[in-house]
Design a protein around this motif. Sequence first.
Motif, PDB file in Angstrom:
ATOM      1  N   LYS A   1       2.601   8.631   2.446  1.00 39.84           N
ATOM      2  CA  LYS A   1       2.137   7.354   3.322  1.00 39.84           C
ATOM      3  C   LYS A   1       1.928   6.292   2.344  1.00 39.84           C
ATOM      4  O   LYS A   1       2.026   6.323   1.005  1.00 39.84           O
ATOM      5  CB  LYS A   1       0.757   7.800   3.774  1.00 39.84           C
ATOM      6  CG  LYS A   1       0.551   8.968   4.606  1.00 39.84           C
ATOM      7  CD  LYS A   1       1.601   8.759   5.894  1.00 39.84           C
ATOM      8  CE  LYS A   1       1.186   9.884   6.912  1.00 39.84           C
ATOM      9  NZ  LYS A   1       1.852   9.667   8.164  1.00 39.84           N
ATOM     10  N   THR A   2       1.697   5.000   2.941  1.00 41.16           N
ATOM     11  CA  THR A   2       1.040   3.829   1.919  1.00 41.16           C
ATOM     12  C   THR A   2      -0.087   3.979   1.279  1.00 41.16           C
ATOM     13  O   THR A   2      -0.762   4.861   1.839  1.00 41.16           O
ATOM     14  CB  THR A   2       1.103   2.550   2.931  1.00 41.16           C
ATOM     15  OG1 THR A   2       0.106   2.607   3.776  1.00 41.16           O
ATOM     16  CG2 THR A   2       2.456   2.485   3.772  1.00 41.16           C
ATOM     17  N   ALA A   3      -0.102   3.234   0.037  1.00 41.43           N
ATOM     18  CA  ALA A   3      -1.455   3.714  -0.492  1.00 41.43           C
ATOM     19  C   ALA A   3      -2.669   3.196   0.514  1.00 41.43           C
ATOM     20  O   ALA A   3      -3.641   3.750   0.096  1.00 41.43           O
ATOM     21  CB  ALA A   3      -1.603   2.714  -1.691  1.00 41.43           C
ATOM     22  N   GLU A   4      -2.563   2.128   1.243  1.00 45.63           N
ATOM     23  CA  GLU A   4      -3.599   1.799   2.187  1.00 45.63           C
ATOM     24  C   GLU A   4      -3.981   2.960   3.123  1.00 45.63           C
ATOM     25  O   GLU A   4      -5.139   3.225   3.209  1.00 45.63           O
ATOM     26  CB  GLU A   4      -3.368   0.560   2.689  1.00 45.63           C
ATOM     27  CG  GLU A   4      -3.212  -0.798   2.098  1.00 45.63           C
ATOM     28  CD  GLU A   4      -1.887  -0.886   1.322  1.00 45.63           C
ATOM     29  OE1 GLU A   4      -1.698  -2.008   0.734  1.00 45.63           O
ATOM     30  OE2 GLU A   4      -0.977  -0.086   1.305  1.00 45.63           O
ATOM     31  N   HIS A   5      -2.941   3.440   3.620  1.00 44.77           N
ATOM     32  CA  HIS A   5      -3.144   4.568   4.729  1.00 44.77           C
ATOM     33  C   HIS A   5      -3.797   5.826   3.646  1.00 44.77           C
ATOM     34  O   HIS A   5      -4.672   6.532   4.408  1.00 44.77           O
ATOM     35  CB  HIS A   5      -1.742   4.982   5.181  1.00 44.77           C
ATOM     36  CG  HIS A   5      -1.720   6.096   6.279  1.00 44.77           C
ATOM     37  ND1 HIS A   5      -1.158   5.831   7.231  1.00 44.77           N
ATOM     38  CD2 HIS A   5      -2.748   6.897   6.612  1.00 44.77           C
ATOM     39  CE1 HIS A   5      -1.185   6.995   8.210  1.00 44.77           C
ATOM     40  NE2 HIS A   5      -2.335   7.314   7.873  1.00 44.77           N
ATOM     41  N   SER A   6      -3.298   6.159   2.460  1.00 44.24           N
ATOM     42  CA  SER A   6      -3.814   7.173   1.898  1.00 44.24           C
ATOM     43  C   SER A   6      -5.424   6.941   1.344  1.00 44.24           C
ATOM     44  O   SER A   6      -6.047   8.055   1.592  1.00 44.24           O
ATOM     45  CB  SER A   6      -3.013   7.313   0.602  1.00 44.24           C
ATOM     46  OG  SER A   6      -3.504   8.519  -0.022  1.00 44.24           O
ATOM     47  N   ARG A   7      -5.852   5.901   1.260  1.00 44.22           N
ATOM     48  CA  ARG A   7      -7.191   5.549   1.194  1.00 44.22           C
ATOM     49  C   ARG A   7      -8.060   5.872   2.306  1.00 44.22           C
ATOM     50  O   ARG A   7      -9.210   6.502   2.024  1.00 44.22           O
ATOM     51  CB  ARG A   7      -7.269   4.093   0.398  1.00 44.22           C
ATOM     52  CG  ARG A   7      -7.132   3.917  -0.836  1.00 44.22           C
ATOM     53  CD  ARG A   7      -7.028   2.174  -1.382  1.00 44.22           C
ATOM     54  NE  ARG A   7      -8.437   1.518  -0.849  1.00 44.22           N
ATOM     55  CZ  ARG A   7      -9.271   1.709  -1.352  1.00 44.22           C
ATOM     56  NH1 ARG A   7      -9.480   2.052  -2.871  1.00 44.22           N
ATOM     57  NH2 ARG A   7     -10.446   1.252  -1.282  1.00 44.22           N
ATOM     58  N   PHE A   8      -7.464   5.330   3.317  1.00 39.85           N
ATOM     59  CA  PHE A   8      -8.173   5.780   4.511  1.00 39.85           C
ATOM     60  C   PHE A   8      -8.067   7.088   4.842  1.00 39.85           C
ATOM     61  O   PHE A   8      -9.328   7.804   5.385  1.00 39.85           O
ATOM     62  CB  PHE A   8      -7.516   4.886   5.696  1.00 39.85           C
ATOM     63  CG  PHE A   8      -8.381   4.748   7.026  1.00 39.85           C
ATOM     64  CD1 PHE A   8      -9.151   3.798   7.287  1.00 39.85           C
ATOM     65  CD2 PHE A   8      -8.275   5.872   7.924  1.00 39.85           C
ATOM     66  CE1 PHE A   8     -10.148   3.728   8.247  1.00 39.85           C
ATOM     67  CE2 PHE A   8      -9.274   5.832   9.254  1.00 39.85           C
ATOM     68  CZ  PHE A   8     -10.006   4.697   9.261  1.00 39.85           C
TER      69      PHE A   8
ATOM     70  N   LYS B   1      -7.409  -8.017   3.389  1.00 42.19           N
ATOM     71  CA  LYS B   1      -7.377  -6.615   3.173  1.00 42.19           C
ATOM     72  C   LYS B   1      -7.567  -6.374   1.851  1.00 42.19           C
ATOM     73  O   LYS B   1      -8.121  -4.971   1.579  1.00 42.19           O
ATOM     74  CB  LYS B   1      -6.266  -5.978   3.817  1.00 42.19           C
ATOM     75  CG  LYS B   1      -4.783  -6.393   2.839  1.00 42.19           C
ATOM     76  CD  LYS B   1      -3.853  -5.594   3.089  1.00 42.19           C
ATOM     77  CE  LYS B   1      -2.821  -5.679   2.187  1.00 42.19           C
ATOM     78  NZ  LYS B   1      -1.581  -4.554   2.276  1.00 42.19           N
ATOM     79  N   LYS B   2      -7.228  -7.224   0.987  1.00 40.79           N
ATOM     80  CA  LYS B   2      -7.473  -6.929  -0.600  1.00 40.79           C
ATOM     81  C   LYS B   2      -8.680  -6.577  -0.885  1.00 40.79           C
ATOM     82  O   LYS B   2      -8.977  -5.953  -1.958  1.00 40.79           O
ATOM     83  CB  LYS B   2      -6.807  -7.939  -1.249  1.00 40.79           C
ATOM     84  CG  LYS B   2      -5.457  -8.519  -1.145  1.00 40.79           C
ATOM     85  CD  LYS B   2      -4.691  -9.604  -1.799  1.00 40.79           C
ATOM     86  CE  LYS B   2      -3.357  -9.684  -1.228  1.00 40.79           C
ATOM     87  NZ  LYS B   2      -3.017 -11.155  -2.022  1.00 40.79           N
ATOM     88  N   GLU B   3      -9.956  -7.077  -0.310  1.00 44.84           N
ATOM     89  CA  GLU B   3     -11.130  -6.780  -0.796  1.00 44.84           C
ATOM     90  C   GLU B   3     -11.538  -5.435  -0.499  1.00 44.84           C
ATOM     91  O   GLU B   3     -12.396  -4.942  -1.371  1.00 44.84           O
ATOM     92  CB  GLU B   3     -12.094  -7.662   0.099  1.00 44.84           C
ATOM     93  CG  GLU B   3     -13.423  -7.693   0.179  1.00 44.84           C
ATOM     94  CD  GLU B   3     -14.048  -8.221  -1.181  1.00 44.84           C
ATOM     95  OE1 GLU B   3     -14.928  -7.973  -1.418  1.00 44.84           O
ATOM     96  OE2 GLU B   3     -13.360  -9.246  -1.481  1.00 44.84           O
ATOM     97  N   TRP B   4     -10.958  -4.695   0.447  1.00 48.35           N
ATOM     98  CA  TRP B   4     -11.426  -3.314   0.810  1.00 48.35           C
ATOM     99  C   TRP B   4     -10.311  -2.259   0.744  1.00 48.35           C
ATOM    100  O   TRP B   4     -10.388  -1.305   0.695  1.00 48.35           O
ATOM    101  CB  TRP B   4     -12.096  -3.354   2.163  1.00 48.35           C
ATOM    102  CG  TRP B   4     -13.024  -4.144   2.399  1.00 48.35           C
ATOM    103  CD1 TRP B   4     -14.326  -3.898   1.903  1.00 48.35           C
ATOM    104  CD2 TRP B   4     -13.220  -5.249   3.201  1.00 48.35           C
ATOM    105  NE1 TRP B   4     -15.292  -5.012   2.315  1.00 48.35           N
ATOM    106  CE2 TRP B   4     -14.490  -5.864   3.078  1.00 48.35           C
ATOM    107  CE3 TRP B   4     -12.218  -6.121   3.772  1.00 48.35           C
ATOM    108  CZ2 TRP B   4     -14.859  -7.005   3.673  1.00 48.35           C
ATOM    109  CZ3 TRP B   4     -12.626  -7.196   4.394  1.00 48.35           C
ATOM    110  CH2 TRP B   4     -13.951  -7.793   4.119  1.00 48.35           C
ATOM    111  N   GLY B   5      -9.133  -2.798   0.285  1.00 48.54           N
ATOM    112  CA  GLY B   5      -7.964  -2.053  -0.317  1.00 48.54           C
ATOM    113  C   GLY B   5      -7.634  -1.127   1.201  1.00 48.54           C
ATOM    114  O   GLY B   5      -7.585   0.047   1.124  1.00 48.54           O
TER     115      GLY B   5
END
Length: 239
Positions: free
Chosen positions: A57-64, A121-125
């Motif tokens: 997944k994308t890094a953003e998706h993985s963080r979620f 979105k960069k603020e919260w990744g």
Amino acid sequence: MALRREWGLGARGIRNMVHLLESKGIKVFSLDIAAVEVDAFSMWYGEQPYVFLNTQKTAEHSRFDAAHELGHLVLHRHGQNQGADAEKEANEFAAAFLMPRDSVQAKAPRFVTISSLIAMKKEWGVSVAALNYRLHSLGLTSEWVNRSICIELSKMGYRTSEPEPIPHENSQVLQKVLSAMRAEGMGRVDIARSLNLQVSEIDKLTFGLSLTDGASVNSKAISQDQLSTGKKFELRLIK
């Protein structure tokens, strides 16, 4: 927010979710699977919590996904962690944990557009889609704005990809463990043999972090629980 207060996180964005989970005693591994339909899963093994993440997944998706699984570990340890209700609760937990109400409300633009979401979105990744949903759930955008942005995101291909993507997160603990083992002359073959795993599985479970290619330097036995180079690290793989 209760967990953020307990962990002293305030309302700021979380720099690295994997490192945060590890710092709280959660063992984090990558999934030994290439199926993109499997996001992640978590489990309690006795008193030890585990999280497994799909790195496709994308890094953003993985963080979620990491925050979602944290929600399961916290909310559903003694109950059912499957089903629509549990998934909804874990999603709501992840959104609130990654994007706290107060900081989102303070930084939300007056007019929400794709461009403003990409900058925010960069603020919260998080992904643009997740941020758009969070703004709407907090009553900061209308249903019309929310739906319009969702349609535009789909047209632009931002459901499966991400504009201005952030780097993927890796395990800090596993990196130290593998470095310690390499310093002791241990190769991937030795690790795989000690854990009764295939060499390929080691890479898939450890975010692609690996030792030297090829045969091991030597074949000395290692403990499955402790490796020492001044400090002791644990490496417990659940097959």
